[in-house]
Design a protein around this motif. Structure first.
Motif, PDB file in Angstrom:
ATOM      1  N   THR A   1     -87.477  15.481  33.867  1.00  0.00           N
ATOM      2  CA  THR A   1     -88.301  16.383  34.660  1.00  0.00           C
ATOM      3  C   THR A   1     -89.478  15.620  35.247  1.00  0.00           C
ATOM      4  OG1 THR A   1     -87.703  18.268  33.269  1.00  0.00           O
ATOM      5  CG2 THR A   1     -89.669  18.496  34.631  1.00  0.00           C
ATOM      6  N   TYR A   2     -89.660  15.757  36.553  1.00  0.00           N
ATOM      7  CA  TYR A   2     -90.782  15.114  37.231  1.00  0.00           C
ATOM      8  C   TYR A   2     -91.768  16.183  37.686  1.00  0.00           C
ATOM      9  CZ  TYR A   2     -93.520  12.467  40.595  1.00  0.00           C
ATOM     10  OH  TYR A   2     -94.556  11.887  41.272  1.00  0.00           O
ATOM     11  N   THR A   3     -93.046  15.980  37.407  1.00  0.00           N
ATOM     12  CA  THR A   3     -94.091  16.914  37.822  1.00  0.00           C
ATOM     13  C   THR A   3     -94.722  16.420  39.117  1.00  0.00           C
ATOM     14  OG1 THR A   3     -94.564  17.472  35.510  1.00  0.00           O
ATOM     15  CG2 THR A   3     -96.221  18.069  37.151  1.00  0.00           C
ATOM     16  N   VAL A   4     -94.653  17.244  40.152  1.00  0.00           N
ATOM     17  CA  VAL A   4     -95.164  16.859  41.464  1.00  0.00           C
ATOM     18  C   VAL A   4     -96.669  16.628  41.413  1.00  0.00           C
ATOM     19  CG1 VAL A   4     -95.422  17.582  43.868  1.00  0.00           C
ATOM     20  CG2 VAL A   4     -93.325  18.132  42.613  1.00  0.00           C
ATOM     21  N   LYS A   5     -97.106  15.521  41.998  1.00  0.00           N
ATOM     22  CA  LYS A   5     -98.530  15.169  42.038  1.00  0.00           C
ATOM     23  C   LYS A   5     -99.051  15.279  43.465  1.00  0.00           C
ATOM     24  CE  LYS A   5     -98.077  11.944  38.144  1.00  0.00           C
ATOM     25  NZ  LYS A   5     -96.667  12.313  37.916  1.00  0.00           N
ATOM     26  N   SER A   6    -100.350  15.272  43.579  1.00  0.00           N
ATOM     27  CA  SER A   6    -100.975  15.353  44.895  1.00  0.00           C
ATOM     28  C   SER A   6    -100.532  14.174  45.755  1.00  0.00           C
ATOM     29  CB  SER A   6    -102.505  15.345  44.741  1.00  0.00           C
ATOM     30  OG  SER A   6    -103.135  15.369  46.004  1.00  0.00           O
TER      31      SER A   6
ATOM     32  N   LYS B   1     -82.852  18.376  46.185  1.00  0.00           N
ATOM     33  CA  LYS B   1     -82.816  19.782  46.614  1.00  0.00           C
ATOM     34  C   LYS B   1     -81.670  20.525  45.937  1.00  0.00           C
ATOM     35  CE  LYS B   1     -83.573  20.651  51.003  1.00  0.00           C
ATOM     36  NZ  LYS B   1     -83.525  20.551  52.485  1.00  0.00           N
ATOM     37  N   SER B   2     -80.521  19.844  45.804  1.00  0.00           N
ATOM     38  CA  SER B   2     -79.365  20.479  45.165  1.00  0.00           C
ATOM     39  C   SER B   2     -79.618  20.726  43.691  1.00  0.00           C
ATOM     40  CB  SER B   2     -78.127  19.598  45.344  1.00  0.00           C
ATOM     41  OG  SER B   2     -77.027  20.122  44.640  1.00  0.00           O
ATOM     42  N   TRP B   3     -80.188  19.733  42.986  1.00  0.00           N
ATOM     43  CA  TRP B   3     -80.436  19.871  41.550  1.00  0.00           C
ATOM     44  C   TRP B   3     -81.458  20.960  41.253  1.00  0.00           C
ATOM     45  CZ3 TRP B   3     -81.302  13.915  41.474  1.00  0.00           C
ATOM     46  CH2 TRP B   3     -80.055  13.263  41.506  1.00  0.00           C
ATOM     47  N   ASN B   4     -82.352  21.242  42.217  1.00  0.00           N
ATOM     48  CA  ASN B   4     -83.441  22.187  41.978  1.00  0.00           C
ATOM     49  C   ASN B   4     -83.335  23.456  42.829  1.00  0.00           C
ATOM     50  OD1 ASN B   4     -85.577  20.624  40.173  1.00  0.00           O
ATOM     51  ND2 ASN B   4     -84.713  19.156  41.624  1.00  0.00           N
TER      52      ASN B   4
ATOM     53  N   ILE C   1     -92.744  21.124  48.727  1.00  0.00           N
ATOM     54  CA  ILE C   1     -93.008  21.118  47.285  1.00  0.00           C
ATOM     55  C   ILE C   1     -94.496  21.312  47.070  1.00  0.00           C
ATOM     56  CG2 ILE C   1     -91.034  19.714  46.584  1.00  0.00           C
ATOM     57  CD1 ILE C   1     -92.778  17.257  46.726  1.00  0.00           C
ATOM     58  N   ARG C   2     -94.881  21.700  45.869  1.00  0.00           N
ATOM     59  CA  ARG C   2     -96.290  21.963  45.576  1.00  0.00           C
ATOM     60  C   ARG C   2     -96.725  21.179  44.345  1.00  0.00           C
ATOM     61  NH1 ARG C   2     -93.320  26.199  43.702  1.00  0.00           N
ATOM     62  NH2 ARG C   2     -93.688  26.828  41.529  1.00  0.00           N
ATOM     63  N   VAL C   3     -97.993  20.886  44.277  1.00  0.00           N
ATOM     64  CA  VAL C   3     -98.553  20.141  43.148  1.00  0.00           C
ATOM     65  C   VAL C   3     -98.326  20.931  41.865  1.00  0.00           C
ATOM     66  CG1 VAL C   3    -100.664  19.213  42.129  1.00  0.00           C
ATOM     67  CG2 VAL C   3    -100.270  19.006  44.594  1.00  0.00           C
ATOM     68  N   GLY C   4     -97.840  20.255  40.835  1.00  0.00           N
ATOM     69  CA  GLY C   4     -97.569  20.900  39.552  1.00  0.00           C
ATOM     70  C   GLY C   4     -96.149  21.410  39.400  1.00  0.00           C
ATOM     71  N   GLN C   5     -95.391  21.425  40.497  1.00  0.00           N
ATOM     72  CA  GLN C   5     -94.009  21.908  40.449  1.00  0.00           C
ATOM     73  C   GLN C   5     -93.150  20.944  39.625  1.00  0.00           C
ATOM     74  OE1 GLN C   5     -92.425  22.534  44.356  1.00  0.00           O
ATOM     75  NE2 GLN C   5     -90.398  23.130  43.642  1.00  0.00           N
ATOM     76  N   LYS C   6     -92.228  21.493  38.836  1.00  0.00           N
ATOM     77  CA  LYS C   6     -91.341  20.692  38.003  1.00  0.00           C
ATOM     78  C   LYS C   6     -90.011  20.486  38.741  1.00  0.00           C
ATOM     79  CE  LYS C   6     -94.222  21.017  34.437  1.00  0.00           C
ATOM     80  NZ  LYS C   6     -94.980  19.866  33.921  1.00  0.00           N
ATOM     81  N   LEU C   7     -89.567  19.246  38.831  1.00  0.00           N
ATOM     82  CA  LEU C   7     -88.313  18.924  39.492  1.00  0.00           C
ATOM     83  C   LEU C   7     -87.371  18.213  38.525  1.00  0.00           C
ATOM     84  CD1 LEU C   7     -89.620  17.507  42.910  1.00  0.00           C
ATOM     85  CD2 LEU C   7     -88.725  19.803  42.464  1.00  0.00           C
TER      86      LEU C   7
END
Length: 258
Positions: free
Chosen positions: A146-151, A170-173, A180-186
């Motif tokens: 899991t990757y957490t989106v950063k600024s 995009k397919s996996w999520n 995407i938004r900051v803090g979003q989990k991918l």
């Protein structure tokens, strides 16, 4: 814009304010104490037509261009392979200062350690690994993380860092847009850590200072080495006493951890 805001797609609603915000930051960053990072001007590059399958590792070792520079200049080859043929040549960008070195080494470049980089068995000369740039996308066996989106993150930057594509993320999520938004989990499938923890392979260290990896279809020593930080294909080959680079699915390899 604000009059038609509610009639626009979500991505467009966010794009225009973000663009205005970027312009505002560009002109008024000093008022907020922001200091731009220095950016070096990229050096001149030249483009070559590649008519045979070529690995970045071969270029790195014989020509001297770093892997990072090759990947930055040629991000379309996400598995470090230029799948060139006589019928369909592919383009490779190199720093201009290395062009002469490439031309000098070209006669031996394509065959240099080809069994190591492409997983060619000495018995029949057939590739054991599928071409990772083929349309049927090849996903290395490794963990999902899991990757957490950063600024400042974009899907393109995240994909490039993890050697996957935007469409795969995009397919996996289940993403319908590139927003995407900051803090979003991918969820990312691939090289989430320096040690692979996928099913079918064990990566727990033993008292002997090594972990184990179970070979899967499509694996080569080079691809396996890339799953482990600081590891090389030749070190795995030597550590396991392999006389050739040929691998078989189900084969268990020892990976030194120190």
């Amino acid at each position: 814009f604000w009059d038609i805001y509610n009639y626009l797609p979500r991505e467009t609603r966010g794009y225009v304010p973000a663009f205005v915000g970027a312009l505002y930051t560009l002109y008024y960053y000093k008022e907020y104490g922001l200091i731009p990072d220095p950016i070096s001007i990229p050096g001149p590059v030249d483009t070559l037509q590649i008519t045979k399958k070529l690995h970045f590792g071969q270029v790195n070792e014989l020509v001297g261009v770093s892997l990072d520079e090759l990947r930055n200049l040629n991000p379309q080859y996400i598995h470090d392979i230029v799948p060139g043929t006589e019928d369909k040549p592919y383009l490779l960008k190199l720093p201009y200062s290395y062009i002469n070195s490439f031309v000098d080494a070209e006669d031996s470049l394509y065959t240099y350690k080809d069994s190591l980089y492409f997983g060619l068995g000495k018995s029949d000369g057939k590739a054991l690994a599928k071409d990772p740039n083929a349309k049927s996308s090849y996903t290395p066996a490794s963990s999902t993380f899991t990757y957490t989106v950063k600024s400042g993150d974009t899907l393109g930057a995240i994909a490039s860092r993890n050697h996957v594509t935007i469409n795969q993320i995009k397919s996996w999520n289940n993403l319908k847009s590139n927003t995407i938004r900051v803090g979003q989990k991918l969820k990312i499938q691939g090289k989430g850590s320096s040690v692979s923890t996928s099913s079918g392979s064990s990566s727990s260290s033993s008292s002997g200072g090594y972990s184990t990896y179970t070979v899967k279809a499509g694996d080569s020593l080079y691809l396996i080495a890339r799953k482990y930080k600081g590891m090389t294909a030749s070190r795995i080959q030597s550590y396991n006493g392999l006389k050739s680079t040929s691998l078989k699915p189900g084969q268990v390899l020892k990976i030194p951890t120190r």
